[in-house]
Structure formats: C-alpha cells, structure tokens
Design an enzyme around this catalytic site. Structure first.
Site, PDB file in Angstrom:
ATOM      1  N   GLU A   1      -2.302   5.199  -0.031  1.00 15.46           N
ATOM      2  CA  GLU A   1      -3.118   4.564  -1.090  1.00 15.46           C
ATOM      3  C   GLU A   1      -4.374   4.063  -0.399  1.00 15.46           C
ATOM      4  O   GLU A   1      -4.285   3.200   0.472  1.00 15.46           O
ATOM      5  CB  GLU A   1      -2.370   3.372  -1.701  1.00 15.46           C
ATOM      6  CG  GLU A   1      -0.961   3.664  -2.165  1.00 15.46           C
ATOM      7  CD  GLU A   1      -0.919   4.429  -3.463  1.00 15.46           C
ATOM      8  OE1 GLU A   1      -1.969   4.560  -4.121  1.00 15.46           O
ATOM      9  OE2 GLU A   1       0.167   4.911  -3.811  1.00 15.46           O
TER      10      GLU A   1
ATOM     11  N   CYS B   1      -8.996  -3.269  -4.004  1.00 13.00           N
ATOM     12  CA  CYS B   1      -9.304  -1.840  -3.983  1.00 13.00           C
ATOM     13  C   CYS B   1      -9.834  -1.407  -5.344  1.00 13.00           C
ATOM     14  O   CYS B   1     -10.616  -0.477  -5.467  1.00 13.00           O
ATOM     15  CB  CYS B   1      -8.076  -1.041  -3.618  1.00 13.00           C
ATOM     16  SG  CYS B   1      -6.657  -1.562  -4.566  1.00 13.00           S
TER      17      CYS B   1
HETATM   18  P1  NAD Z   1      -7.104  -0.765   7.127  1.00 10.98           P
HETATM   19  O1  NAD Z   1      -7.074   0.700   6.875  1.00 10.98           O
HETATM   20  O2  NAD Z   1      -8.049  -1.266   8.142  1.00 10.98           O
HETATM   21  O3  NAD Z   1      -5.664  -1.269   7.602  1.00 10.98           O
HETATM   22  C1  NAD Z   1      -4.493  -1.053   6.839  1.00 10.98           C
HETATM   23  C2  NAD Z   1      -3.289  -1.062   7.754  1.00 10.98           C
HETATM   24  O4  NAD Z   1      -3.356   0.066   8.616  1.00 10.98           O
HETATM   25  C3  NAD Z   1      -3.220  -2.292   8.665  1.00 10.98           C
HETATM   26  O5  NAD Z   1      -1.886  -2.711   8.785  1.00 10.98           O
HETATM   27  C4  NAD Z   1      -3.734  -1.746   9.979  1.00 10.98           C
HETATM   28  O6  NAD Z   1      -3.273  -2.458  11.103  1.00 10.98           O
HETATM   29  C5  NAD Z   1      -3.168  -0.341   9.959  1.00 10.98           C
HETATM   30  N1  NAD Z   1      -3.835   0.612  10.845  1.00 10.98           N
HETATM   31  C6  NAD Z   1      -5.111   0.579  11.302  1.00 10.98           C
HETATM   32  N2  NAD Z   1      -5.343   1.623  12.116  1.00 10.98           N
HETATM   33  C7  NAD Z   1      -4.196   2.334  12.182  1.00 10.98           C
HETATM   34  C8  NAD Z   1      -3.810   3.527  12.852  1.00 10.98           C
HETATM   35  N3  NAD Z   1      -4.646   4.201  13.621  1.00 10.98           N
HETATM   36  N4  NAD Z   1      -2.546   3.976  12.675  1.00 10.98           N
HETATM   37  C9  NAD Z   1      -1.681   3.321  11.874  1.00 10.98           C
HETATM   38  N5  NAD Z   1      -1.994   2.196  11.236  1.00 10.98           N
HETATM   39  C10 NAD Z   1      -3.236   1.702  11.365  1.00 10.98           C
HETATM   40  O7  NAD Z   1      -7.333  -1.463   5.719  1.00 10.98           O
HETATM   41  P2  NAD Z   1      -7.469  -3.013   5.383  1.00 10.98           P
HETATM   42  O8  NAD Z   1      -8.778  -3.522   5.861  1.00 10.98           O
HETATM   43  O9  NAD Z   1      -6.226  -3.744   5.795  1.00 10.98           O
HETATM   44  O10 NAD Z   1      -7.459  -2.981   3.783  1.00 10.98           O
HETATM   45  C11 NAD Z   1      -8.576  -2.731   3.008  1.00 10.98           C
HETATM   46  C12 NAD Z   1      -8.587  -1.292   2.518  1.00 10.98           C
HETATM   47  O11 NAD Z   1      -7.393  -1.013   1.814  1.00 10.98           O
HETATM   48  C13 NAD Z   1      -9.708  -1.003   1.536  1.00 10.98           C
HETATM   49  O12 NAD Z   1     -10.248   0.257   1.835  1.00 10.98           O
HETATM   50  C14 NAD Z   1      -8.994  -0.966   0.181  1.00 10.98           C
HETATM   51  O13 NAD Z   1      -9.653  -0.214  -0.801  1.00 10.98           O
HETATM   52  C15 NAD Z   1      -7.689  -0.380   0.566  1.00 10.98           C
HETATM   53  N6  NAD Z   1      -6.650  -0.701  -0.392  1.00 10.98           N
HETATM   54  C16 NAD Z   1      -6.215   0.286  -1.239  1.00 10.98           C
HETATM   55  C17 NAD Z   1      -5.243  -0.005  -2.183  1.00 10.98           C
HETATM   56  C18 NAD Z   1      -4.742   1.046  -3.140  1.00 10.98           C
HETATM   57  O14 NAD Z   1      -3.751   0.801  -3.821  1.00 10.98           O
HETATM   58  N7  NAD Z   1      -5.372   2.197  -3.234  1.00 10.98           N
HETATM   59  C19 NAD Z   1      -4.719  -1.299  -2.269  1.00 10.98           C
HETATM   60  C20 NAD Z   1      -5.186  -2.273  -1.385  1.00 10.98           C
HETATM   61  C21 NAD Z   1      -6.143  -1.962  -0.447  1.00 10.98           C
END
Ligand code: NAD
Length: 533
Positions: free
Chosen positions: A301, A335
């Site tokens: 997501e 999001c």
């Molecule tokens: P992010 O992608 O930076 O991090 C999300 C998670 O992924 C964290 O736990 C992070 O530690 C982990 N992560 C980071 N790099 C990784 C890697 N290389 N391998 C595995 N895991 C890794 O996102 P964020 O800043 O926590 O959240 C904001 C983003 O999430 C925005 O883009 C938002 O639109 C999106 N979001 C989407 C939804 C949806 O339902 N579509 C819901 C909430 C947030």
C-alpha cells in the site's frame, strides 16, 4: 508445539454478533470525555521515556543499537527508546515463528477470531491511553488519534468476522460420484512493515489479518513510532496470541525491514509506506532465496497525489471546508490527503479565494492542544522536505498563502496553498506528504478529470459537483482506488470504505474490505471419488 496453545478458546470469549459495526468516535464535546482524554495526553507527555525492546518468542530482548522516538511537537522530549533489530534478530524471530506457526494454524478460525476480538476489547479499555500516546509520539491531534484507535479496533472486529466467513470455504460445482471442496489454509510467516502515520491502526490491520488466517507474524514498526507498536504487540500477546507466533522487531527499514524482505522463510510481506520503498520491496521479494519453497506474496500500500475536482456548479459551502480538512488535517500526512485542487472554469477564482481565506484561520499548534487541527509534521526530514517543496512551489508557480504564525519549537510547517499552471510540474505530480495543496485550473470537467488522472498514482480522488452526468463520469473515469463525491476524501472507515489504491499507489486488495484476508491464505481444492467401485 501444539501443547503451547490452550485447547479451548481463550478464557475471555467476547460477546459476538455476526454484524460488524464501526467503533464510535469519542464524543470530545462532552466535558467528561475531554477530561479523561486530556488526562491521558498529559500522562503520556509527563511520563519518562519508556523502553521498547524486541519481543521474540515472548522474550524481551535488548539490543546494542537503539532508536529514540521523540515528540514532534517538542522534539527535545524522548518518548520511547526502542531496540534496533538486525539480521541476526530477524533470523531468530523467524526460527521461533517457524516452530510455532503449525500449532497456531491448527487452531480453529473461531479460536483465532476470539483472540483478536479479545485484543479489540483490551484496546477499548485502553482507548484513551493509546490515543494519548499517539498524540505525543506521532504528533496526532486528539480527534485523529482517537480515530486511529477506533480504526484499530475496527480491523480486529472486522477480520475476526471475515475469517469465520472464509472458514466456510467457497462453493464449487459437484458432480455425480465426486465430492469437491474449496477451502483456505494459512501461508506461513508474514512480515508486516508499517508506516508511522496511522501508528496503531495500520500495523494492527496487517498483523491481525495475518494472525486470524493462522500465520505467524513479525511486526517491523516505523522508526518514528515504536512505542505505539509495542503497545499493540503487548495487547495481542495478552489477548492470547501464542508468543512464538508474534514477534516485535523495531529497527531501521534498511536493516530489519530489508532482512525480513530477504528472508527465505517469509511467505507474505504486508507493507504500507512510500512508493519508492514499496517498489524496492517488490523487486527484492521477487528473488527466490536458497532453500525457499514458495514465491513471496507482496501486498504494498503506497503513496498518492490525490486530487479534488471542483466543478463549475459545485456547492462551495460544502467543498471548501471539506478540502481544508482533506488537505490539512494531521498536517496533510495521510496517504489519502488532498494535495491537488482542480477547479473548472470560472469557479477557480471563487474556490481558491475561499480556500486561501479558510487556510488563514485553520488552527495550528501542538498536538496536545485539543483545539489543534494542524499539528507538527513527523520529523526533521519531513520538515526539510516540505520546506523544499514550498520553495519549488515559488519557482513553479505562486504561493498564495503560507502560514508563518506557527509555533517555533517542534516540526511545524505552515499550511500552504500554491497555484500552478502546469499540471506536470513537480509540485503537481510528486507526493509531498505535508500541509501543501496546489491549485490547478481546467477549462472543462473532462479536462479536470484528465489532469486528475495524469499522475502514476491512483489512491483517492474527490469530486464536488451538482451535475449527475459529471458525477457518473467521475465515478467511471477517475483513476483512484477510493472516490469520494461531495465530501472530504479522507477518513475511510473499515467495512464502509475499504481502502487502497492501484497504479503506483499499491498492489493488493483493499484493507478493511471483503477480499483482504484472501491475500494471507492459500486456497486448496480437495476432490474425492465417492463412486463405489
Ligand atoms: P516509508 O516507506 O519511509 O517507511 C515505511 C516502512 O518501511 C517503515 O517501517 C520503514 O522502516 C520501512 N522501510 C524503509 N526502507 C525499507 C527497506 N529498504 N526495506 C524494508 N523496509 C523498509 O514510509 P513512511 O514515511 O513511514 O510513511 C509515509 C508513506 O506511506 C507515504 O508515502 C504515504 O502515502 C504512505 N502510506 C500509504 C498508505 C496506503 O494505505 N496506501 C497508508 C499510510 C501511508
């Protein structure tokens, strides 16, 4: 291993009616409720930083590395000191999960549903405490924190009911002399990798979906909100999830997250977060590791660049407050938040003027203040990123308002409205994830939809119109997983607005919807020859 799970349902078997209904939000107008909520927020703000160690097979493990989460409204205040899992801890957690998963999968769906319903009951009891922690650790204003806790409860209640439906299997054709059955089995071990912006609800949804289907689950919370993540795991363990079937692995994305993604024994990766990380995970998970006996399933997501189209005949009294809420609540860090306003013809000037005026009066302040609508952004990285986009907005268009009357401690960004003529500009196509909305003009409704559909994202979208033909056209043509007509575009409710995007906003079935659990199980068909020879 079966011995580690009690034979009967958990002692507390919650009252259960087959019909799902959403958890009501707290009535924060009631003096009594406000007092209770306020006391929980103050308690969270006053309490000393607490430890969030790893939890593997029920054991709390300290690590050498540490991650501190801080209060975004007051970054000098450390909220939680979490452990920092690496590859070795991930290996250990997966080994424990591999040992425990079979017995957990062998419990009945009703047993697992009861465990998750019990978790919902515990969350209800701790509702103010959980929301209070979110206010301080995630910088969520009161109503937003309360809604997140309600959504977490909803996920438990909804998936508990869904798994019972799934347990009935699916109908298949029968033929003389043959009996056919179609059922579902667990997939194995799930890695849930969560963002910080819905710090309880999103991890809760991914984790409980995995668990009710009989999988073991490893939760990697976001670096910014390990404290809320810890509370979720404690509640699920208290509710009766066997210790080996649930691990808490706080850590850095590139370390713990990547180790989970690469691990050959992980079957499902449930990720919610940014597009860039999601796409990276999809690529890495496609590699079949040594000894791996399955193809990993990735549910991702991801982000959005959500548009609201305001038609020439739109009711602006309805549209403007809804756009302000969609763009600025929780500082635009949902999001689903509105980040583009596309107005048709002459209505552009009227709606933009009113949006600018409304933006001047939206309440900005610390999340702990009950009147706050726009709190801080999550951290310094976000603060700097959004600041750069405010500069880009000046280069690519015009900044119509950028609030500067904001607190000077904490990661506060003034709500900003920009105008831009080029729908392909960076501010009109890139996810900013902050309180900045860009206004674009379209000559007619068809062109407005074209602009709305011009990014690779497809998450949420909205339309304000009084023309039935336009409403129909938008419903059919708008490129978004969730389309909202004549209302705000945020605030999806479990079971009512199952949520999720397509395009580069995500791959997978909607969270809180009827197809979601299917992703956490394997369908199997058994055919028996019943004709006697
Ligand atoms: P992010 O992608 O930076 O991090 C999300 C998670 O992924 C964290 O736990 C992070 O530690 C982990 N992560 C980071 N790099 C990784 C890697 N290389 N391998 C595995 N895991 C890794 O996102 P964020 O800043 O926590 O959240 C904001 C983003 O999430 C925005 O883009 C938002 O639109 C999106 N979001 C989407 C939804 C949806 O339902 N579509 C819901 C909430 C947030």
């Amino acid at each position: 291993m079966a011995g580690s799970i009690p034979a009967s349902s958990p002692a507390f078997s919650p009252a259960f009616s087959p019909a799902f209904s959403n958890e009501p939000f707290a009535d924060l107008r009631s003096a009594e409720v406000r007092e209770k909520f306020g006391a929980a927020v103050s308690a969270a703000a006053r309490s000393a930083a607490f430890e969030a160690p790893l939890i593997i097979a029920g054991e709390r493990l300290a690590t050498q590395g540490r991650i501190d989460s801080v209060d975004p409204s007051d970054p000098g205040r450390v909220v939680c000191r979490s452990g920092r899992a690496g590859r070795a801890e991930v290996d250990r957690a997966v080994e424990a999960a591999a040992r425990a998963q079979g017995a957990w999968a062998a419990t009945s769906p009703r047993y697992r549903a009861d465990v998750v319903l019990r978790a919902a009951a515990i969350m209800r009891e701790k509702r103010c405490e959980l929301a209070g922690l979110e206010v301080i650790e995630a910088g969520k204003p009161w109503t937003q924190a309360d809604a997140d806790v309600c959504e977490a409860i909803d996920f438990c209640e909804y998936y508990a009911r869904e798994v019972l439906l799934l347990a009935e299997g699916a109908p298949v054709l029968q033929a003389p002399g043959e009996s056919n059955s179609y059922g579902y089995q667990s997939r194995g071990i799930v890695a849930a990798i969560a963002p910080w912006n819905f710090p309880l609800a999103i991890p809760c949804g991914m984790v409980t979906a995995g668990l009710v289907c009989g999988n073991a689950v490893m939760l990697k919370p976001a670096e910014q909100t390990p404290g809320v993540g810890l509370r979720l795991i404690e509640i699920l363990l208290e509710a009766g999830v066997p210790s080996g079937a649930l691990a808490f692995l706080p850590g850095v994305g590139e370390e713990a997250g990547a180790a989970l993604v690469d691990h050959p024994q992980i079957s499902v990766i449930a990720f919610t977060g940014s597009k860039d990380v999601g796409l990276q995970i999809i690529e890495r998970a496609a590699v079949t590791g040594r000894g791996q006996r399955h193809v990993k399933k990735v549910i991702a997501e991801m982000g959005g660049k959500n548009a609201v189209v305001v038609d020439a005949d739109a009711d602006l009294d309805l549209a403007v407050p809804a756009i302000v809420d969609s763009a600025f609540a929780y500082a635009g860090q949902k999001c689903s938040a509105a980040s583009r306003l596309i107005a048709v013809g002459d209505v552009y000037d009227a709606v933009v003027d009113r949006l600018v005026e409304a933006t001047r009066s939206v309440r900005v302040g610390p999340a702990s203040d009950p009147e706050t609508v726009v709190g801080p952004v999550i951290d310094e990285i976000a603060f700097r990123r959004i600041g750069r986009y405010q500069e880009i907005a000046r280069e690519e268009g015009e900044v119509l308002v950028q609030r500067t009357d904001i607190p000077d401690t904490g990661w506060f960004v003034g709500p900003t409205v920009a105008a831009c003529e080029d729908p392909d500009a960076r501010i009109a196509t890139e996810e900013i994830f902050g309180p900045l909305i860009v206004c674009l003009r379209a000559d007619d409704f068809g062109r407005a939809l074209e602009i709305a559909n011009s990014t690779p994202y497809a998450l949420t979208g909205g339309v304000f119109s009084r023309t039935p033909a336009h409403i129909r056209q938008a419903s059919e043509q708008m490129r978004a997983g969730n389309i909202y007509i004549n209302r705000k575009i945020t605030g999806a409710l479990v079971g009512r607005q199952p949520f999720g995007g397509y395009g580069l906003s995500g791959v997978g079935s909607k969270a809180g919807g009827p197809d979601y659990l299917l992703q956490f199980c394997e369908p199997r068909v058994i055919t028996e020859n019943t004709a006697r020879p």
